[in-house]
Write a protein that holds these residues in place. Structure first.
Motif, PDB file in Angstrom:
ATOM      1  N   GLU A 146       0.674  -1.114   0.134  1.00 16.03           N
ATOM      2  CA  GLU A 146       0.046  -0.043  -0.080  1.00 16.03           C
ATOM      3  C   GLU A 146       1.110   1.347   0.090  1.00 16.03           C
ATOM      4  O   GLU A 146       2.043   0.990   0.172  1.00 16.03           O
ATOM      5  N   THR A 176      -0.510  -8.732   1.841  1.00 19.79           N
ATOM      6  CA  THR A 176      -0.530  -7.179   1.935  1.00 19.79           C
ATOM      7  C   THR A 176       0.356  -6.398   2.941  1.00 19.79           C
ATOM      8  O   THR A 176       0.353  -7.025   4.158  1.00 19.79           O
ATOM      9  N   GLY A 178       0.682  -2.822   4.695  1.00 19.85           N
ATOM     10  CA  GLY A 178      -0.131  -1.794   4.903  1.00 19.85           C
ATOM     11  C   GLY A 178       0.597  -0.348   4.811  1.00 19.85           C
ATOM     12  O   GLY A 178       1.676  -0.256   4.641  1.00 19.85           O
ATOM     13  N   SER A 181       4.024   1.055   6.097  1.00 17.81           N
ATOM     14  CA  SER A 181       4.677   0.150   7.128  1.00 17.81           C
ATOM     15  C   SER A 181       6.165  -0.278   6.392  1.00 17.81           C
ATOM     16  O   SER A 181       6.429   0.143   5.250  1.00 17.81           O
ATOM     17  N   ARG A 194      -0.892 -10.169   6.531  1.00 15.82           N
ATOM     18  CA  ARG A 194      -1.004  -8.769   6.316  1.00 15.82           C
ATOM     19  C   ARG A 194      -0.396  -7.755   7.437  1.00 15.82           C
ATOM     20  O   ARG A 194      -0.726  -8.237   8.772  1.00 15.82           O
ATOM     21  N   PRO A 196      -0.248  -4.429   9.190  1.00 14.81           N
ATOM     22  CA  PRO A 196      -1.213  -3.160   9.252  1.00 14.81           C
ATOM     23  C   PRO A 196      -0.665  -1.807   8.982  1.00 14.81           C
ATOM     24  O   PRO A 196       0.771  -1.985   8.722  1.00 14.81           O
ATOM     25  N   ASP A 197      -1.022  -0.774   8.912  1.00 10.61           N
ATOM     26  CA  ASP A 197      -0.681   0.205   8.377  1.00 10.61           C
ATOM     27  C   ASP A 197       0.189   0.956   9.677  1.00 10.61           C
ATOM     28  O   ASP A 197      -0.015   0.572  10.826  1.00 10.61           O
ATOM     29  N   SER A 199       2.999   0.628  10.894  1.00  6.67           N
ATOM     30  CA  SER A 199       3.855  -0.750  11.487  1.00  6.67           C
ATOM     31  C   SER A 199       5.354  -0.941  11.194  1.00  6.67           C
ATOM     32  O   SER A 199       5.407  -0.764   9.896  1.00  6.67           O
ATOM     33  N   SER A 210      -2.642 -12.411   9.431  1.00  9.81           N
ATOM     34  CA  SER A 210      -3.139 -11.067   9.367  1.00  9.81           C
ATOM     35  C   SER A 210      -3.093 -10.595  10.544  1.00  9.81           C
ATOM     36  O   SER A 210      -3.741 -10.992  11.577  1.00  9.81           O
ATOM     37  N   PRO A 212      -3.142  -7.776  13.735  1.00 11.97           N
ATOM     38  CA  PRO A 212      -4.269  -6.725  14.310  1.00 11.97           C
ATOM     39  C   PRO A 212      -4.037  -5.423  13.686  1.00 11.97           C
ATOM     40  O   PRO A 212      -2.886  -5.010  13.418  1.00 11.97           O
ATOM     41  N   GLU A 213      -5.164  -4.761  13.251  1.00 12.65           N
ATOM     42  CA  GLU A 213      -4.931  -3.539  12.829  1.00 12.65           C
ATOM     43  C   GLU A 213      -4.742  -2.411  14.237  1.00 12.65           C
ATOM     44  O   GLU A 213      -5.237  -1.600  14.045  1.00 12.65           O
ATOM     45  N   GLU A 214      -3.598  -2.637  14.517  1.00  7.24           N
ATOM     46  CA  GLU A 214      -2.864  -1.749  15.502  1.00  7.24           C
ATOM     47  C   GLU A 214      -1.573  -1.255  15.046  1.00  7.24           C
ATOM     48  O   GLU A 214      -0.583  -2.523  15.108  1.00  7.24           O
TER      49      GLU A 214
END
Length: 244
Positions: A146, A176, A178, A181, A194, A196-197, A199, A210, A212-214
């Motif tokens: 991304e 993916t 993020g 990242s 994945r 996360p953003d 990170s 995948s 956590p989105e943290e």
């Protein structure tokens, strides 16, 4: 700084509308000739014979690119020494970069492998995303970085395929990384993972799922959260393309 870039809808990108070679053996021959050709001739071969879309201010170096469709926006770079093969689609959005000596290997859907598996053999580098040097990317399913995501250092593996032991067959799942990242040297991203953003994955980390989105620093085998990260830190909100 205002960024007016609009991300491409990669799922809407179909075959090239231009007249181009379709025979796989002839396309491979042209791709090999492109490695030897000077820059301007390389672009002509890629656009007129292979039907690729390469912006006038994108740079395609002496790399072997044997894919069905290549889209390079303004400022995108594929450096010398890369081997990119077997993908149905490769996209480098504005200012995205693929450094030197990487191997990107896909398996097209018409080869008979991964029967019954829904997948898109493709590599997608969004706005200013970066893969540095000497990495291996298995693009049997979609690999997507991304905006401003980075595969840094060298020697990392991105793997999208594995064996489904229950079904006794090959499986493939997307990977993916993020937004903004950073994945550091000698890391492994396994099928379905994945990051996360905002990170970080520490060097040598193995991402097996995948996360956590943290926003966090992840490390270990398999990776776990080491400490949280402030997503408002300068690195994670930067708009500069190169870090010098």
């Amino acid at each position: 700084m205002t960024d007016d870039h609009r991300p491409l809808d990669v799922d809407a990108i179909g075959p090239s509308p231009r007249r181009h070679l379709r025979d796989r053996r002839l396309r491979l021959l042209v791709a090999l000739l492109m490695v030897l050709a000077p820059g301007r001739a390389r672009r002509v071969l890629a656009v007129r014979l292979l039907g690729h879309d390469i912006h006038p201010r994108a740079h395609l170096g002496r790399a072997l690119v044997d894919v069905d469709r290549l889209v390079m926006q303004e400022g995108a770079v594929i450096s010398a020494g890369n081997v990119i093969r077997g993908c149905e689609l490769v996209v480098l959005e504005r200012d995205a970069k693929l450094g030197m000596l990487n191997l990107v290997n896909g398996v097209r859907k018409d080869t008979g492998f991964y029967e019954g598996v829904e997948r898109s053999p493709s590599l997608i580098l969004r706005r200013a995303a970066l893969i540095t040097t000497m990495h291996v990317v298995d693009a049997s399913a979609r690999v997507e970085f991304e905006p401003w995501a980075t595969l840094a250092g060298f020697g990392s593996l991105v793997q999208t395929h594995s064996v489904d032991f229950d079904a006794v067959r090959q499986d493939a799942r997307p990977v993916t990384v993020g937004d903004h990242s950073l994945v550091m040297s000698r890391s492994v991203l396994l099928p379905g993972s994945r990051v996360p953003d905002a990170s970080l994955v520490a060097a040598g980390g193995v991402v097996a799922r995948s996360l956590p989105e943290e926003p966090a620093l992840y490390g270990g085998v398999p990776v776990r959260s080491v400490r949280p990260i402030d997503p408002a830190s300068a690195f994670f909100v930067r708009e500069q393309v190169d870090i010098l």
